[in-house]
Design a protein around this motif. Structure first.
Motif, PDB file in Angstrom:
ATOM      1  N   HIS A  69       0.611  -7.850   5.436  1.00 15.14           N
ATOM      2  CA  HIS A  69       1.049  -8.257   4.105  1.00 15.14           C
ATOM      3  C   HIS A  69       2.547  -8.072   3.879  1.00 15.14           C
ATOM      4  N   GLY A  70       3.268  -7.620   4.898  1.00 17.22           N
ATOM      5  CA  GLY A  70       4.706  -7.471   4.769  1.00 17.22           C
ATOM      6  C   GLY A  70       5.116  -6.325   3.859  1.00 17.22           C
ATOM      7  N   LEU A  71       4.340  -5.243   3.852  1.00 20.77           N
ATOM      8  CA  LEU A  71       4.616  -4.090   2.997  1.00 20.77           C
ATOM      9  C   LEU A  71       5.294  -2.978   3.789  1.00 20.77           C
ATOM     10  N   LYS A  72       6.042  -2.153   3.113  1.00 21.88           N
ATOM     11  CA  LYS A  72       6.645  -0.977   3.747  1.00 21.88           C
ATOM     12  C   LYS A  72       5.547   0.014   4.106  1.00 21.88           C
ATOM     13  N   LEU A  73       5.577   0.510   5.338  1.00 19.52           N
ATOM     14  CA  LEU A  73       4.611   1.485   5.839  1.00 19.52           C
ATOM     15  C   LEU A  73       5.298   2.833   5.989  1.00 19.52           C
ATOM     16  N   VAL A  74       4.824   3.820   5.248  1.00 18.66           N
ATOM     17  CA  VAL A  74       5.367   5.176   5.309  1.00 18.66           C
ATOM     18  C   VAL A  74       4.378   6.043   6.077  1.00 18.66           C
ATOM     19  N   LEU A  75       4.776   6.463   7.283  1.00 14.82           N
ATOM     20  CA  LEU A  75       3.898   7.247   8.146  1.00 14.82           C
ATOM     21  C   LEU A  75       4.181   8.732   7.978  1.00 14.82           C
ATOM     22  N   GLN A  76       3.118   9.516   7.827  1.00 16.21           N
ATOM     23  CA  GLN A  76       3.246  10.968   7.837  1.00 16.21           C
ATOM     24  C   GLN A  76       2.441  11.490   9.012  1.00 16.21           C
ATOM     25  N   ASP A  77       3.064  12.321   9.821  1.00 14.48           N
ATOM     26  CA  ASP A  77       2.374  12.832  11.005  1.00 14.48           C
ATOM     27  C   ASP A  77       1.753  14.196  10.706  1.00 14.48           C
ATOM     28  N   ALA A  78       2.503  15.280  10.866  1.00  6.11           N
ATOM     29  CA  ALA A  78       1.956  16.614  10.592  1.00  6.11           C
ATOM     30  C   ALA A  78       1.607  16.719   9.114  1.00  6.11           C
ATOM     31  N   TRP A  79       0.396  17.199   8.823  1.00  5.15           N
ATOM     32  CA  TRP A  79      -0.067  17.220   7.438  1.00  5.15           C
ATOM     33  C   TRP A  79       0.467  18.426   6.680  1.00  5.15           C
ATOM     34  N   SER A  80       0.986  18.152   5.512  1.00  2.00           N
ATOM     35  CA  SER A  80       1.414  19.161   4.550  1.00  2.00           C
ATOM     36  C   SER A  80       1.425  18.483   3.197  1.00  2.00           C
ATOM     37  N   ALA A  81       0.720  19.052   2.225  1.00  2.00           N
ATOM     38  CA  ALA A  81       0.689  18.463   0.888  1.00  2.00           C
ATOM     39  C   ALA A  81       2.082  18.449   0.260  1.00  2.00           C
ATOM     40  N   GLU A  82       2.866  19.493   0.530  1.00  2.00           N
ATOM     41  CA  GLU A  82       4.215  19.547  -0.030  1.00  2.00           C
ATOM     42  C   GLU A  82       5.075  18.417   0.526  1.00  2.00           C
ATOM     43  N   ARG A  83       5.026  18.208   1.855  1.00  2.00           N
ATOM     44  CA  ARG A  83       5.804  17.119   2.448  1.00  2.00           C
ATOM     45  C   ARG A  83       5.267  15.764   2.006  1.00  2.00           C
ATOM     46  N   ALA A  84       3.941  15.693   1.838  1.00  4.39           N
ATOM     47  CA  ALA A  84       3.351  14.442   1.362  1.00  4.39           C
ATOM     48  C   ALA A  84       3.887  14.086  -0.021  1.00  4.39           C
ATOM     49  N   PHE A  85       3.928  15.048  -0.923  1.00 10.67           N
ATOM     50  CA  PHE A  85       4.435  14.774  -2.271  1.00 10.67           C
ATOM     51  C   PHE A  85       5.877  14.291  -2.218  1.00 10.67           C
ATOM     52  N   SER A  86       6.695  14.933  -1.408  1.00 14.58           N
ATOM     53  CA  SER A  86       8.097  14.535  -1.305  1.00 14.58           C
ATOM     54  C   SER A  86       8.228  13.103  -0.802  1.00 14.58           C
ATOM     55  N   LEU A  87       7.416  12.736   0.211  1.00 10.84           N
ATOM     56  CA  LEU A  87       7.449  11.373   0.733  1.00 10.84           C
ATOM     57  C   LEU A  87       6.983  10.366  -0.313  1.00 10.84           C
ATOM     58  N   LEU A  88       5.886  10.681  -0.965  1.00 11.05           N
ATOM     59  CA  LEU A  88       5.320   9.769  -1.953  1.00 11.05           C
ATOM     60  C   LEU A  88       6.284   9.525  -3.099  1.00 11.05           C
ATOM     61  N   GLU A  89       6.939  10.578  -3.535  1.00 13.17           N
ATOM     62  CA  GLU A  89       7.882  10.464  -4.643  1.00 13.17           C
ATOM     63  C   GLU A  89       9.130   9.687  -4.208  1.00 13.17           C
ATOM     64  N   ALA A  90       9.678  10.029  -3.037  1.00  9.34           N
ATOM     65  CA  ALA A  90      10.921   9.394  -2.583  1.00  9.34           C
ATOM     66  C   ALA A  90      10.723   7.915  -2.260  1.00  9.34           C
ATOM     67  N   GLU A  91       9.595   7.570  -1.633  1.00  9.08           N
ATOM     68  CA  GLU A  91       9.363   6.193  -1.193  1.00  9.08           C
ATOM     69  C   GLU A  91       8.594   5.366  -2.217  1.00  9.08           C
ATOM     70  N   LYS A  92       8.187   6.012  -3.335  1.00  8.28           N
ATOM     71  CA  LYS A  92       7.437   5.329  -4.402  1.00  8.28           C
ATOM     72  C   LYS A  92       6.178   4.651  -3.852  1.00  8.28           C
ATOM     73  N   CYS A  93       5.428   5.419  -3.054  1.00  4.16           N
ATOM     74  CA  CYS A  93       4.203   4.886  -2.454  1.00  4.16           C
ATOM     75  C   CYS A  93       3.153   4.634  -3.532  1.00  4.16           C
ATOM     76  N   THR A  94       2.384   3.573  -3.338  1.00  3.32           N
ATOM     77  CA  THR A  94       1.397   3.161  -4.338  1.00  3.32           C
ATOM     78  C   THR A  94      -0.028   3.101  -3.808  1.00  3.32           C
ATOM     79  N   TYR A  95      -0.202   3.094  -2.484  1.00  9.17           N
ATOM     80  CA  TYR A  95      -1.527   2.814  -1.909  1.00  9.17           C
ATOM     81  C   TYR A  95      -1.745   3.648  -0.658  1.00  9.17           C
TER      82      TYR A  95
END
Length: 517
Positions: A232-258
């Motif tokens: 669909h031509g969407l930006k893909l934000v990959l997270q490797d090592a799991w951490s809820a704190e790092r996940a929140f930072s990525l989601l907020e910075a990249e404005k992830c929606t799905y």
């Protein structure tokens, strides 16, 4: 993907390394074609199976696109696979090339792959990749690889080649809750239908951003992360090592929606945002399935700006049912959604007859999303599909008058106590509603008189306690029949889990029985 590279070459395709590396669709197209040229030079082509055992990183996306360019079959693998699992992969799928990191942590994949090859009847050419470089030195990847002679001798395991849309493009192994994972074959038609109908049914658009914490070596991460975003031509934000704190930072910075991810990821993210009084107002589609999703967790996510849409799927047919943005709060909390457009779901009894609304039975699925069988495994293929194209899921569910599906459990999980069937899922859902409980699983333990006894397995929240008498009393207050009540209670610090977030019940039972022994 090539169309998006031509239309928006500067658009961001992949973000990885916790947001530190960004690659455009134009860069991805160039890198994938460079790698495809090297693969072609070494004899990799139409029908060649290419195993990709990589973490969630840009390199893995390049490998997948390059394999598709040469007409090969993409075989994503979990990085947790070791020589035992890889031996099965080699014997079942006969990959011609196996991409992996040189090492991850203390694991040297050159040793792991060598051990697997010595045990298997088939050995691919191993391409170990160093992940430290910011560029992709393809020549270095292949410089020590000498075993490409196997490419010319694939024996009798050729994948049937037909027109591009119907050719097998994925061989993807089930997540490991069974003793011998199945090698599920999907075509471009079946996989792309699935991501198209999900995109349309969920009301997504070109502004959506895909976040994928699930391993892309698993069907969820690969098809509803990599394939979904690139198609669909969407930006893909990959997270490797799991951490809820790092996940929140990525989601907020990249404005992830799905995303589509297991309950574990949702649970940790919600609890992190609650503990720190944070919100994610952009996150309007958190598809969640693969393990029970407590209604209380769906409500808690709403309070953090995260809209949870429960779903039901399997590697064989990807996603069959999904809640929609207009589903009611009760439907999102209590059901696994409506069939996606073009997908049929049927509930059947032990004789194969259709069950009426409100009656539980085995879930059957049919549609353009259904796989074309299990690779080199005709017996299990015949056992999973009937003559009319219906796939027997092995899961138990019930459909209401509005056609929403709610899972009850798995046929193989069913506890049979004194001749009475007990569905673990309904007890697990109730246990997950207890304030002390973080995770819950119900298994059957052998009993000389009754056949099986019901055992409740719990992971408790920090500082909490719970005993069997209290559990039984609360369940009876909720109206559970006495024969369904757990007769044994086992408390765990953590459950054994698959990388895709499913509880390994066979391992739970083994640990319990070993301890009791």
């Amino acid at each position: 993907m090539a169309e998006h590279a031509r239309a928006t070459p500067d658009g961001i395709a992949v973000v990885d390394r916790e947001g530190a590396r960004r690659r455009s669709f134009g860069e991805l197209e160039i890198d994938a074609r460079d790698l495809a040229s090297l693969l072609r030079d070494r004899g990799v082509g139409s029908g060649s199976v290419v195993s990709i055992q990589m973490p969630n990183c840009y390199e893995a996306v390049v490998m997948a696109v390059a394999t598709q360019i040469v007409g090969g079959v993409i075989n994503p693998l979990l990085t947790t696979y070791r020589s035992h699992e890889l031996q099965h992969v080699y014997d079942a799928a006969r990959p011609v090339i196996h991409f992996s990191p040189v090492s991850l942590g203390t694991i040297d994949f050159r040793t792991v792959v060598g051990d697997a090859g010595s045990m298997a009847s088939w050995q691919p050419a191993h391409v170990p990749v160093r992940l430290e470089s910011d560029t992709l030195p393809f020549g270095d990847w292949f410089k020590d690889v000498t075993a490409f002679d196997v490419v010319e001798d694939r024996g009798d395991h050729d994948v049937e080649q037909v027109e591009p849309g119907r050719r097998v493009s994925e061989v993807i192994f089930t997540s490991g809750t069974e003793a011998i994972p199945k090698a599920v074959m999907h075509t471009e038609d079946t996989a792309n239908f699935s991501v198209r109908t999900a995109y349309a049914g969920l009301g997504l658009d070109a502004d959506d951003v895909v976040w994928m914490p699930s391993p892309i070596g698993h069907s969820t991460g690969f098809n509803y992360g990599v394939r979904f975003a690139l198609y669909h031509g969407l930006k893909l934000v990959l997270q490797d090592a799991w951490s809820a704190e790092r996940a929140f930072s990525l989601l907020e910075a990249e404005k992830c929606t799905y995303t589509l991810a297991a309950t574990t990821f949702l649970h940790d993210l919600v609890h992190y945002t609650e503990a720190n009084d944070l919100r994610l107002p952009d996150f309007r589609t958190f598809g969640c399935g693969g393990a029970p999703v407590p209604g209380a967790l769906v409500r808690a996510a709403d309070g953090r700006g995260i809209t949870v849409l429960r779903l039901y799927g399997a590697t064989e047919f990807l996603v069959a049912t999904w809640n929609r943005s207009n589903s009611t709060t009760e439907q999102r909390e209590q059901t696994d959604g409506l069939p996606l457009d073009g997908v049929e779901v049927s509930i059947r009894d032990a004789d194969g007859a259709n069950c009426p609304a409100g009656q539980s039975g085995e879930v059957y699925v049919r549609g353009p999303n259904t796989c074309v069988g299990f690779f080199a495994d005709p017996d299990r293929t015949a056992g999973a599909f009937d003559g009319d194209g219906w796939c027997r899921s092995g899961d138990l569910g019930v459909v209401d008058d509005d056609h929403y599906l709610a899972l009850v459990g798995r046929k193989k999980d069913m506890v049979i106590r004194g001749g009475l069937n007990i569905a673990p899922r309904e007890i697990e859902d109730a246990l997950l509603g207890f304030p002390e409980v973080w995770q819950a699983a119900v298994v059957g333990l052998p009993d000389s008189r009754l056949g099986e006894r019901t055992c409740g397995c719990l992971v408790l929240r920090p500082g909490q306690n719970l005993d069997l008498a209290t559990v039984a009393e609360r369940l009876q207050e909720q109206g559970f029949a006495k024969y369904k009540l757990p007769e044994v209670l086992e408390i765990f610090d953590a459950f054994p889990m698959t990388p895709s977030g499913k509880i390994q019940k066979n391992e739970l039972k083994r640990q319990i029985e070993a301890g009791r022994g």
